[in-house]
Design a protein around this motif. Structure first.
Motif, mmCIF file in Angstrom:
data_model
loop_
_atom_site.group_PDB
_atom_site.id
_atom_site.type_symbol
_atom_site.label_atom_id
_atom_site.label_comp_id
_atom_site.label_asym_id
_atom_site.label_seq_id
_atom_site.Cartn_x
_atom_site.Cartn_y
_atom_site.Cartn_z
ATOM 1 N N THR A 1 0.833 -1.205 0.000
ATOM 2 C CA THR A 1 0.000 0.000 0.000
ATOM 3 C C THR A 1 0.867 1.255 0.000
ATOM 4 O OG1 THR A 1 -1.759 -1.175 1.177
ATOM 5 C CG2 THR A 1 -1.832 1.228 1.224
ATOM 6 N N ILE A 2 1.934 1.241 0.794
ATOM 7 C CA ILE A 2 2.863 2.373 0.835
ATOM 8 C C ILE A 2 3.522 2.569 -0.526
ATOM 9 C CG2 ILE A 2 5.067 3.174 1.768
ATOM 10 C CD1 ILE A 2 2.977 3.561 3.786
ATOM 11 N N ILE A 3 4.001 1.479 -1.104
ATOM 12 C CA ILE A 3 4.688 1.559 -2.394
ATOM 13 C C ILE A 3 3.765 2.112 -3.470
ATOM 14 C CG2 ILE A 3 5.743 0.172 -4.227
ATOM 15 C CD1 ILE A 3 6.804 -1.678 -1.971
ATOM 16 N N HIS A 4 2.523 1.626 -3.496
ATOM 17 C CA HIS A 4 1.555 2.119 -4.472
ATOM 18 C C HIS A 4 1.301 3.610 -4.281
ATOM 19 C CE1 HIS A 4 -0.241 -2.179 -5.002
ATOM 20 N NE2 HIS A 4 0.867 -2.007 -5.706
ATOM 21 N N ILE B 1 0.982 10.482 -2.371
ATOM 22 C CA ILE B 1 1.671 11.235 -1.331
ATOM 23 C C ILE B 1 3.086 11.519 -1.821
ATOM 24 C CG2 ILE B 1 0.318 10.289 0.580
ATOM 25 C CD1 ILE B 1 2.686 8.440 1.222
ATOM 26 N N ASP B 2 3.757 12.456 -1.157
ATOM 27 C CA ASP B 2 5.095 12.838 -1.602
ATOM 28 C C ASP B 2 6.172 11.910 -1.058
ATOM 29 O OD1 ASP B 2 7.016 14.345 -2.893
ATOM 30 O OD2 ASP B 2 7.204 15.803 -1.275
ATOM 31 N N TYR B 3 6.077 11.602 0.228
ATOM 32 C CA TYR B 3 7.094 10.786 0.880
ATOM 33 C C TYR B 3 6.464 9.878 1.927
ATOM 34 C CZ TYR B 3 11.676 12.503 -0.666
ATOM 35 O OH TYR B 3 12.810 12.766 -1.387
ATOM 36 N N LEU C 1 11.060 -1.612 -0.859
ATOM 37 C CA LEU C 1 11.081 -0.341 -0.140
ATOM 38 C C LEU C 1 12.484 0.271 -0.105
ATOM 39 C CD1 LEU C 1 8.723 -1.010 2.924
ATOM 40 C CD2 LEU C 1 8.366 0.715 1.148
ATOM 41 N N TRP C 2 13.501 -0.581 -0.049
ATOM 42 C CA TRP C 2 14.878 -0.087 0.060
ATOM 43 C C TRP C 2 15.258 0.816 -1.115
ATOM 44 C CZ3 TRP C 2 17.483 -0.139 4.364
ATOM 45 C CH2 TRP C 2 17.354 -1.187 5.285
ATOM 46 N N ASN C 3 14.773 0.495 -2.286
ATOM 47 C CA ASN C 3 15.204 1.186 -3.500
ATOM 48 C C ASN C 3 14.236 2.258 -3.972
ATOM 49 O OD1 ASN C 3 17.562 -0.471 -3.756
ATOM 50 N ND2 ASN C 3 16.246 -2.121 -4.518
ATOM 51 N N ASN C 4 13.256 2.600 -3.143
ATOM 52 C CA ASN C 4 12.290 3.612 -3.545
ATOM 53 C C ASN C 4 12.775 4.994 -3.100
ATOM 54 O OD1 ASN C 4 9.823 5.285 -3.706
ATOM 55 N ND2 ASN C 4 8.819 3.331 -4.135
ATOM 56 N N ASP C 5 12.947 5.893 -4.047
ATOM 57 C CA ASP C 5 13.480 7.216 -3.751
ATOM 58 C C ASP C 5 12.550 8.064 -2.896
ATOM 59 O OD1 ASP C 5 15.741 6.653 -5.207
ATOM 60 O OD2 ASP C 5 14.984 7.548 -7.059
ATOM 61 N N LYS C 6 11.300 7.670 -2.802
ATOM 62 C CA LYS C 6 10.316 8.431 -2.039
ATOM 63 C C LYS C 6 10.055 7.828 -0.659
ATOM 64 C CE LYS C 6 9.163 11.813 -4.851
ATOM 65 N NZ LYS C 6 9.225 13.240 -4.463
ATOM 66 N N VAL C 7 10.929 6.934 -0.250
ATOM 67 C CA VAL C 7 10.780 6.282 1.057
ATOM 68 C C VAL C 7 12.065 6.461 1.857
ATOM 69 C CG1 VAL C 7 10.405 4.107 2.279
ATOM 70 C CG2 VAL C 7 9.159 4.577 0.150
#
Length: 317
Positions: free
Chosen positions: A236-239, A246-248, A265-271
């Motif tokens: 859900t967060i990734i989506h 959302i922005d971050y 999640l590790w490779n997501n620039d917005k996390v």
């Protein structure tokens, strides 16, 4: 009376407790395995909670009170505990200062672009075009209006932030401009620039945040979870961040810990990921021991009703 500790305490804390309660027998062990030879005699058990199993409760025939040296108590074997009417207390509220500071620091980090600026310093890049925002005058929604949530809201007021609280009962709490019940949570989302989750883990909070809730948030919103990892599914967060809902997302807790190295999640620039450290601080054990000592004094005088941070074993928090 016999008190058994299933976790390591500092030497100065051990010495202080022994000196303060000379008529109480204490046994301090490093872990549950080393504590097992003594479990049958224990009337009081000190633990971080994750190592207490139903089998341990069954073997602890004299057990009357479990003192959990953390806020999380969701993993305790409650069915066995309820059968025996065992008291359970924790150190709720002990984390409020570091966790509140963590939340404010993370919002400042995103708005002030500190990660990007640090990378530019490493690469010797002088770039004044990086957009910087201020958190002052924004709106924050905090899910969980207990000690931690109230401290987050208190610090937010220093930045003239409007604070909205969400709790199961929706009762008014200090430092919150508005408070809604969880059933009304949709009302708290559309105007929030910052969403903070510090809810306990219960049957009612598992995957509380769903896709539809992130769709209600501002596209510029920052979602921060430092409560329990199962309040929202990782997918859900990734989506939400990938779709720009959302922005971050700032995450200190996860459904699986440690977070697997292969997790997207590790490779997501917005996390932004931190390893469940929002509640860490240098004087944790001494402060937790002080809460235990307060409760032990009441317990020895048979004033159980005065013991602080008593857990409702039916509600599990």
């Amino acid at each position: 009376m016999f008190v058994l500790s299933m976790t390591t305490l500092t030497s100065d804390v051990r010495e202080r407790i022994i000196k303060k309660y000379p008529k109480v027998n204490f046994q301090f062990c490093e872990n549950a395995e080393k504590a097992m030879p003594f479990i049958g005699d224990a009337e009081v058990l000190l633990t971080f909670g994750t190592d207490v199993t139903a089998n341990i409760i069954r073997q602890a025939q004299n057990l009357k009170w479990i003192m959990v040296l953390s806020a999380g108590v969701e993993e305790l074997p409650y069915e066995e505990i309820k059968k025996r009417n065992i008291l359970v207390t924790n150190v709720k509220g002990i984390h409020k200062v570091p966790m509140a500071e963590y939340a404010i620091a993370m919002f400042l980090q995103v708005y002030q672009q500190t990660q990007r600026l640090a990378k530019h310093q490493q690469d010797q890049i002088w770039d004044q075009s990086i957009p910087i925002r201020e958190i002052t005058g924004r709106t924050m929604t905090v899910f969980g209006t207990g000690a931690i949530g109230q401290e987050v809201a208190r610090l937010a007021k220093a930045f003239n932030i409007k604070t909205i609280g969400v709790s199961f009962r929706g009762k008014e709490k200090e430092y919150f401009d508005e408070v809604y019940s969880v059933k009304e949570m949709e009302k708290s989302l559309p105007e929030a620039d910052f969403i903070v989750a510090v809810l306990p883990s219960t049957a009612q909070t598992v995957h509380l945040f769903k896709d539809v809730h992130f769709q209600m948030m501002k596209e510029s919103a920052i979602f921060l979870n430092m409560g329990r990892g199962d309040v929202v599914a990782s997918e859900t967060i990734i989506h939400a961040v990938d779709r720009g809902e959302i922005d971050y997302a700032v995450l200190d807790v996860f459904e699986e810990e440690p977070l697997p190295k292969s997790h997207p999640l590790w490779n997501n620039d917005k996390v932004i990921i931190t390893p469940h450290t929002s509640g860490k601080f240098s004087s944790y054990i001494p402060m937790a021991a002080e809460i235990f000592e307060t409760n032990l004094t009441y317990y020895l005088s048979n004033n159980h009703e005065k013991m602080i941070n008593m857990i409702d074993v039916n509600r599990r928090y």
